[in-house]
Design a protein around this motif. Structure first.
Motif, PDB file in Angstrom:
ATOM      1  N   GLU A 314       1.068  -2.002  -0.206  1.00 47.85           N
ATOM      2  CA  GLU A 314       0.060   0.401   0.044  1.00 47.85           C
ATOM      3  C   GLU A 314       0.652   1.381  -0.533  1.00 47.85           C
ATOM      4  O   GLU A 314       0.432   2.404  -1.100  1.00 47.85           O
ATOM      5  N   HIS A 315       1.502   1.130   0.942  1.00 50.07           N
ATOM      6  CA  HIS A 315       2.893   2.289   1.217  1.00 50.07           C
ATOM      7  C   HIS A 315       3.737   2.328  -0.773  1.00 50.07           C
ATOM      8  O   HIS A 315       3.835   3.979  -1.145  1.00 50.07           O
ATOM      9  N   ARG A 317       2.033   0.992  -3.725  1.00 50.93           N
ATOM     10  CA  ARG A 317       1.013   2.152  -4.236  1.00 50.93           C
ATOM     11  C   ARG A 317       0.107   3.351  -4.171  1.00 50.93           C
ATOM     12  O   ARG A 317       0.192   4.256  -5.301  1.00 50.93           O
ATOM     13  N   GLN A 318       0.726   4.176  -3.191  1.00 53.02           N
ATOM     14  CA  GLN A 318       0.521   5.141  -2.831  1.00 53.02           C
ATOM     15  C   GLN A 318       1.508   6.384  -3.552  1.00 53.02           C
ATOM     16  O   GLN A 318       1.033   7.690  -4.437  1.00 53.02           O
ATOM     17  N   ALA A 322       1.047   8.713  -6.303  1.00 54.63           N
ATOM     18  CA  ALA A 322       1.173  10.317  -5.744  1.00 54.63           C
ATOM     19  C   ALA A 322       2.523  10.698  -7.799  1.00 54.63           C
ATOM     20  O   ALA A 322       3.470  11.728  -7.157  1.00 54.63           O
ATOM     21  N   MET A 352       4.972  11.974   0.496  1.00 55.17           N
ATOM     22  CA  MET A 352       4.633   9.995   0.287  1.00 55.17           C
ATOM     23  C   MET A 352       4.681   9.507   1.320  1.00 55.17           C
ATOM     24  O   MET A 352       6.065   9.640   2.115  1.00 55.17           O
ATOM     25  N   THR A 353       3.568   8.637   1.911  1.00 58.26           N
ATOM     26  CA  THR A 353       4.176   7.860   3.110  1.00 58.26           C
ATOM     27  C   THR A 353       5.265   6.762   3.181  1.00 58.26           C
ATOM     28  O   THR A 353       5.960   6.704   3.842  1.00 58.26           O
TER      29      THR A 353
END
Length: 459
Positions: A314-315, A317-318, A322, A352-353
Motif C-alpha cells: 500500500e505504501h 501503491r500510494q 502520487a 509520500m508515505t
C-alpha cells in the motif's frame, strides 16, 4: 533452580509459514487471570532475587546462555518457519543473543555506584538498585537477540521479568522462554503469550515498575500513555524512518550496493533498515541504474505475513499514485506465502508515505537533491530519530552530518556495523532511553544517595 512458567490459556493465535502459507500451529493468549498471577508472582519473588548476590545472578545468566546455545538448531528452525528469516541468519541472531546474555553476565556484577566527597566524618554514596518488576515487550523481526538484551540486563541487576514476545512469533518466544527458564528460580522470569490487548494490560499493570518495548511507534505511544498513568518507567525503541544520504563524490556503484544492503537485508525488516534515500543530482542517474540492478539480484526472504505485505504494498501503491516511478518490483507475486520483490522507486517526494513513515519492507524510495546541503536538510526532517547513514568522502560533510542529523546512531560509509558495547538514545517518536549496551544496566536500576555519619552524643 526451579522452573518459571510459560503461561497460556485459549488457543487463539494462529501462525502460518510466511514462505509457504502452510499453517504452523496455534498458541494461547494469556487471560486476565494469567496476567494477574504472573505479575503477583513476579512482585512476590522480587525481594528474594534482589537479595541474591550479583555474582550468583551473573552465574544464572551464564547458565541461561549455555542453554540457549545448546538449543540453537531447534530454535532457528522455529524462527525460520514462523518469521521467514533464513535459518542460517536466524542462527546468527540466536548466537548474538547468547553473546548478549554472556556480556551482561559479566557486566552485571561489576555495575557500580559512586562515592561522593562530603564531610570528613561522613560517607556519601550513590547506590544503584533494581527497579522491581520489568515487563518486556519484544518484536518479531529479531525476537531472540532483542529479547536477550532486555531480559539479560533486567535479570542481572536484580529485577524480575514478565516477557511477552510478539504475537507474530509466539512459538519462538515460547521456546526461548523454555530454554532460559531453568536457570532462574520460579517467578524470576515468566513468559506470557498474547497480542496487543495482552501487551496493553501488562504495560498498564500497577505492579509494573519498568515497561521495556521494542516495536512500532503506535504501540510505543500506547505504552508511554499507560506508564504515565501508573508511574512506571518507559524504555522505548519505537522504530524509525532512517535516511541514507549519498554525496556526489562517492562511487555510485558502491553507494548502490550499500543502499541495497540497507534497504533489502532481511526484506527490509530490520529496525535500522534504510527507509528513504537522498542522492545528489550529479551522480543520480548512475546510482539509480546500479541500485535497480542490485535490487534485481538481491535474494529476499518473505515478509513476516501477508498482512504486513499488504501494508508495504500500500505504501508503494500510494507513492506510484502520487507520481513515483517503479524501476523494479512493486508487484505482489503469484503463489503462496508473503513474498514481495525488492522495489526501487524514483521520483519520490517528502510527503509520500513511503518517505515520511516506516515501511519496514524491501523498498528503496529515492529522492534526487541538488546538493549535499539540501539532502542533509531533507534527511533531518521528520518525527523519527533512530539511525541515519551518510556516504561521503568529504570530511567536512561528515562532521556536518553527524552533528546535524537528529538520530541516535549516525553511520558514515557503512549502512550496518559498529563496535560492541555502543549504546544510543533514539530521538523523537523513535523512543527514549538506552536500549542496549552497558548503559542498559543503568536504565534497569534506580540510583539512591546514601549519607552515613555517626550519631551525636557518643561518649
Amino acid at each position: 533452580m526451579r522452573r518459571s512458567a510459560v503461561l497460556t490459556a485459549n488457543h487463539d493465535i494462529s501462525i502460518s509459514d510466511p514462505a509457504t502459507g502452510a499453517h504452523i500451529g496455534s498458541r494461547a493468549s494469556a487471560t486476565q487471570a494469567d496476567i494477574e498471577d504472573a505479575m503477583t508472582l513476579a512482585r512476590r519473588t522480587f525481594p528474594m532475587w534482589r537479595h541474591t548476590a550479583a555474582a550468583d545472578r551473573g552465574a544464572a545468566l551464564r547458565t541461561a546462555a549455555a542453554a540457549l546455545r545448546a538449543g540453537t538448531a531447534e530454535l532457528a528452525e522455529i524462527h525460520e518457519h514462523e518469521t521467514g528469516r533464513p535459518r542460517a541468519e536466524a542462527a546468527e541472531s540466536i548466537a548474538a543473543g547468547v553473546s548478549t546474555l554472556e556480556q551482561y553476565a559479566e557486566l552485571g556484577p561489576v555495575h557500580r555506584g559512586k562515592s561522593l566527597h562530603g564531610a570528613w566524618s561522613a560517607t556519601d554514596l550513590m547506590v544503584p538498585e533494581p527497579r522491581g518488576v520489568v515487563v518486556a515487550l519484544t518484536p518479531w523481526n529479531d525476537p531472540v537477540a532483542v529479547a536477550c538484551g532486555l531480559l539479560g540486563a533486567a535479570l542481572v541487576t536484580g529485577n524480575t521479568v514478565v516477557h511477552k514476545p510478539s504475537e507474530r512469533c509466539p512459538h519462538t518466544g515460547e521456546r526461548l522462554g523454555a530454554l532460559l527458564r531453568d536457570a532462574f528460580p520460579d517467578g524470576v522470569l515468566q513468559t506470557l503469550l498474547g497480542g496487543g490487548a495482552t501487551g496493553e494490560r501488562l504495560a498498564g499493570h500497577h505492579d509494573a515498575d519498568v515497561v521495556a518495548h521494542v516495536g512500532g511507534a503506535a504501540t510505543g505511544r500506547r505504552v508511554a500513555m499507560a506508564t504515565a498513568r501508573t508511574g512506571a518507567k518507559a524504555l522505548l525503541e519505537n522504530g524509525g524512518n532512517d535516511p541514507l544520504l549519498v554525496d556526489d563524490d562517492v562511487d555510485p556503484g558502491w553507494a548502490a550496493e550499500q543502499a541495497a544492503l540497507g534497504s533489502f537485508a532481511n526484506a527490509g525488516q530490520i529496525c535500522v533498515s534504510v527507509e528513504r534515500i537522498y542522492v545528489c543530482a550529479r551522480r543520480a542517474g548512475e546510482f539509480l541504474d546500479a541500485l535497480t540492478d542490485a535490487a534485481r539480484r538481491f535474494a529476499l526472504p518473505p515478509l513476516v505475513d501477508t498482512d504486513h505485505r499488504d501494508k508495504v504494498h500500500e505504501h508503494v501503491r500510494q507513492a506510484i499514485g502520487a507520481g513515483a516511478e517503479a524501476l523494479t518490483g512493486a508487484t505482489i507475486p503469484d503463489g503462496p506465502g508473503a513474498h514481495y520483490p525488492a522495489t526501487v522507486l524514483a521520483g519520490c517526494t517528502p510527503r509520500m508515505t513511503v518517505m515520511a513513515e516506516e515501511t519496514f519492507g524491501p523498498v528503496a524510495p529515492v529522492m534526487v537533491v541538488p546538493d549535499f546541503a539540501t539532502g542533509l536538510t531533507e534527511a533531518a526532517r521528520g518525527r523519527y530519530g533512530l539511525a541515519a547513514t551518510v556516504l561521503t568522502a568529504d570530511l567536512a560533510h561528515v562532521h556536518e552530518a553527524y552533528r546535524t542529523l537528529p538520530a541516535g546512531t549516525v553511520k558514515v560509509n557503512a549502512v550496518f556495523g559498529g563496535a560492541p558495547g555502543g549504546a544510543a538514545q533514539p530521538r523523537g517518536v523513535s523512543g527514549t532511553g538506552f536500549g542496549y549496551g552497558p548503559e542498559l544496566l543503568d536504565e534497569m536500576t534506580a540510583t539512591k544517595v546514601v549519607h552515613l555519619t555517626a550519631p551525636g552524643g557518643l561518649g
